[in-house]
Scaffold this motif. Structure first.
Motif, PDB file in Angstrom:
ATOM      1  N   TYR A  56       0.853  -1.181   0.000  1.00 43.10           N
ATOM      2  CA  TYR A  56       0.000   0.000   0.000  1.00 43.10           C
ATOM      3  C   TYR A  56       0.894   1.237   0.000  1.00 43.10           C
ATOM      4  N   LEU A  57       0.592   2.193  -0.860  1.00 43.01           N
ATOM      5  CA  LEU A  57       1.388   3.415  -0.965  1.00 43.01           C
ATOM      6  C   LEU A  57       0.506   4.621  -0.698  1.00 43.01           C
ATOM      7  N   ASP A  58       0.977   5.493   0.203  1.00 41.43           N
ATOM      8  CA  ASP A  58       0.192   6.660   0.597  1.00 41.43           C
ATOM      9  C   ASP A  58       1.087   7.898   0.630  1.00 41.43           C
TER      10      ASP A  58
ATOM     11  N   ILE B 190      -2.756   2.142  -4.184  1.00 41.32           N
ATOM     12  CA  ILE B 190      -2.100   3.451  -4.148  1.00 41.32           C
ATOM     13  C   ILE B 190      -3.162   4.528  -3.965  1.00 41.32           C
TER      14      ILE B 190
END
Length: 467
Positions: A200-202, A227
Motif C-alpha cells: 500500500y502506498l500513501d 495506491i
C-alpha cells in the motif's frame, strides 16, 4: 497480481481509508506480509497513526517503510549486494576533490568552488541526475544543442564533466543512496517476503523513473498493490489535462501506472472514488481555487475567512501575534492550535522570533538552518583552521572574534593592530616572544602584546596537542 487506486481530493479521508483497509486485511490474513510505503518524512507519523487505529494497538504483520528502508529489508533477507553507500557528506567531499583537482578544465565552475553553498547545490544536482537516470551523453547533446560557446552551453559542459568525474570515482567501490532502488529492483524476485505480499502506498504525488521501474517489478510479484492519489473526483480523473492544471502531476502518475498495468497484463481492481467530506467556507474556497473554468460562490457573509491588509511584514507579524494571544486568553484556545503559513519563511523568520518572544508565545519555525552560520560551529572551524593554516592572520582573527574566545575584545583589537603592522605569521614566530616593534608598540604596549600572545597560545594549546 492487481492494482487499485484510492482517489479523492483533500478532506476525503484517503489516508484513513487506506490505513483501515490494510489493518482489516492484515487481521483477516495474519500470516501474510503487508507493507505500507510512505515518503521518508512520514514513516514515524504513519506508524503512530496505524498503531492507534489497530484494534490490537500494534501492527505485527504490517511493515511501515519508505522506499530506501524497504530496500534494506530485502537486502537483510537475500544477502547484502551493496557497495559502500556514499552519504551526502561523502558526495560533497568527492565533488570538492574533482573540482579542485581539475579546476582548469571547468570554464564556469572553476571560479565558484569556494563560494558558500556551491558544493551543496552541485551535490543536489548530481543526486537529481542519478535519480532521473540522466546520462553524461544526454548532457553533452544538450550542450551541443545550446551551443558550446554560449554561457548555457559552457555550464552544461561543466555539469557533464563533473558528473562523469563523479561516476568514475564511484566506479566499483561506491554507490549513492539514489541507486538503492535500482539494486532493489534487481533483487525483488529473490525475496520471499515480498512475493505474494500486499503493498500500500500513501502520500505520494508522483514517482521518479527508478521508483516506476521498481513499481513494475513489485506489480509482477505482489498479490495486490493499492495506491492513494490526491485528485478531485469531479475533475476528469482519467484526463491528464494541461501541465499547468492543479492535479496534472498526479493524473500523469495514474496514467503511467495504468499504462504499466496494460503492458505487464496486471489486473485492475475497481478504483475507490472518495468525495470530499468538508463543508463550509474553506471547502468552498478549496473547490474553486486554481480551478480554471469553475466558479464557486459563497452566498453569505464569510465568518471563518478574513483578509487584512497591512503595510509591512512587521505589522503583519504583530497583528498575527496579538490575534493568537487574544484567542488564547479570551476564547480558551491553546498555542498548539495555531499554524502561521507564509510563502517566504526567511522574510518573516526574524520578526516572528522577536515579536512572539516579546509576547511569550512559543513558536517552532520549520526552516532548515545553515549549519555554517552557527557561531559555535564557526568557532570550531576557525580554531581548527589556526592549526591547519599554521596560525595565519585570517584564521587567528576568525577564532578570536567568533564569540567563544576568552581573550578580551579590547585585547583582540590590540593584537590585530600589531599583526597588521608587523606581518607576523606562523606558529614558529607565535611560539616565541614577539620581537618586532612598530612605532605604536613601545614599552608597556609591547609587553601587553606579548601577554596577549601567551593568552592566545594557552587557549589554543589543547587543540594543537589534539591535532
Amino acid at each position: 497480481m492487481s492494482l487499485q487506486f484510492i482517489i479523492g481530493g483533500t478532506g476525503s479521508d484517503k489516508t484513513e481509508t487506506i490505513q483501515d483497509m490494510v489493518i482489516r486485511r492484515s487481521i483477516q490474513a495474519p500470516d501474510k506480509n503487508y507493507y505500507m510505503i510512505v515518503p521518508e518524512q512520514y514513516t514515524m507519523q504513519t506508524q503512530a497513526q496505524m498503531a492507534g487505529r489497530h484494534p490490537g494497538g500494534g501492527v505485527m504483520n504490517i511493515d511501515i517503510v519508505s522506499f530506501p528502508r524497504l530496500a534494506y529489508r530485502v537486502f537483510d533477507e537475500v544477502g547484502n549486494p551493496l557497495k559502500t553507500v556514499l552519504e551526502d557528506s561523502g558526495k560533497r567531499m568527492v565533488i570538492r576533490r574533482i573540482l579542485t583537482e581539475n579546476r582548469q578544465h571547468f570554464d564556469i565552475f572553476g571560479g565558484n568552488i569556494k563560494k558558500s553553498g556551491f558544493i551543496g547545490e552541485a551535490k543536489s544536482m548530481i543526486s537529481e541526475l542519478i535519480q532521473y537516470q540522466i546520462r553524461p551523453e544526454d548532457l553533452e547533446q544538450c550542450s551541443q544543442s545550446a551551443g558550446k560557446e554560449t554561457a548555457f552551453g559552457k555550464k552544461l559542459s561543466d555539469i557533464r564533466k563533473l558528473y562523469e568525474g563523479f561516476l568514475d570515482y564511484l566506479s566499483d567501490s561506491f554507490m549513492t543512496a539514489e541507486e538503492l532502488l535500482d539494486v532493489l529492483s534487481d533483487h525483488v524476485d529473490d525475496s520471499e517476503k515480498l512475493r505474494d505480499s500486499e503493498i500500500y502506498l500513501d502520500n505520494f504525488t508522483g514517482f521518479t523513473p527508478t521508483q516506476y521501474h521498481l513499481m513494475e517489478r513489485l506489480l509482477r510479484i505482489c498479490s495486490r498493490v493499492v495506491i492513494s492519489l490526491t485528485i478531485d473526483i469531479r475533475d476528469r480523473v482519467q484526463d491528464p489535462g494541461k501541465d499547468y492544471e492543479l492535479f496534472h502531476l498526479t493524473k500523469e502518475t495514474l496514467w503511467k501506472l495504468e499504462e504499466m498495468c496494460r503492458e505487464c497484463h496486471i489486473e485492475r481492481e475497481e478504483d475507490m472514488m472518495l468525495p470530499s467530506s468538508k463543508k463550509g467556507e474553506l471547502a468552498c474556497l478549496e473547490k474553486g481555487i486554481f480551478r480554471f473554468g469553475r466558479r464557486q460562490v459563497w452566498d453569505r457573509e464569510p465568518e471563518q475567512i478574513h483578509i487584512h491588509m497591512l503595510e509591512s511584514p512587521e505589522e503583519e507579524v504583530g497583528f498575527t501575534a496579538r490575534t493568537i494571544l487574544g484567542m488564547v486568553r479570551q476564547e480558551g484556545w491553546s498555542f498548539r492550535d495555531f499554524a502561521v503559513i507564509t510563502s517566504d519563511v526567511s522574510r518573516y523568520e526574524a520578526e516572528v522570533e522577536r515579536q512572539f518572544e516579546q509576547l511569550d508565545i512559543p513558536v517552532f519555525i520549520d526552516q532548515k538552518r545553515n549549519l555554517m552560520a552557527n557561531s559555535f560551529i564557526e568557532a570550531l572551524r576557525s580554531g581548527m583552521d589556526t592549526q591547519l593554516w599554521d596560525y595565519s592572520y585570517e584564521s587567528v582573527m576568525r577564532y578570536l572574534r567568533s564569540g567563544y574566545s576568552q581573550v578580551a575584545e579590547g585585547d583582540v583589537d590590540v593584537l590585530e593592530n600589531y599583526l597588521l603592522a608587523t606581518g607576523v605569521r606562523g606558529y614558529s614566530r607565535w611560539s616565541k616572544p614577539f620581537v618586532r616593534r612598530g612605532r605604536r608598540f613601545q614599552g608597556d604596549m609591547f609587553l601587553e602584546v606579548n601577554r596577549i600572545r601567551e593568552e592566545v597560545l594557552q587557549e589554543l594549546a589543547p587543540l594543537r596537542e589534539g591535532m
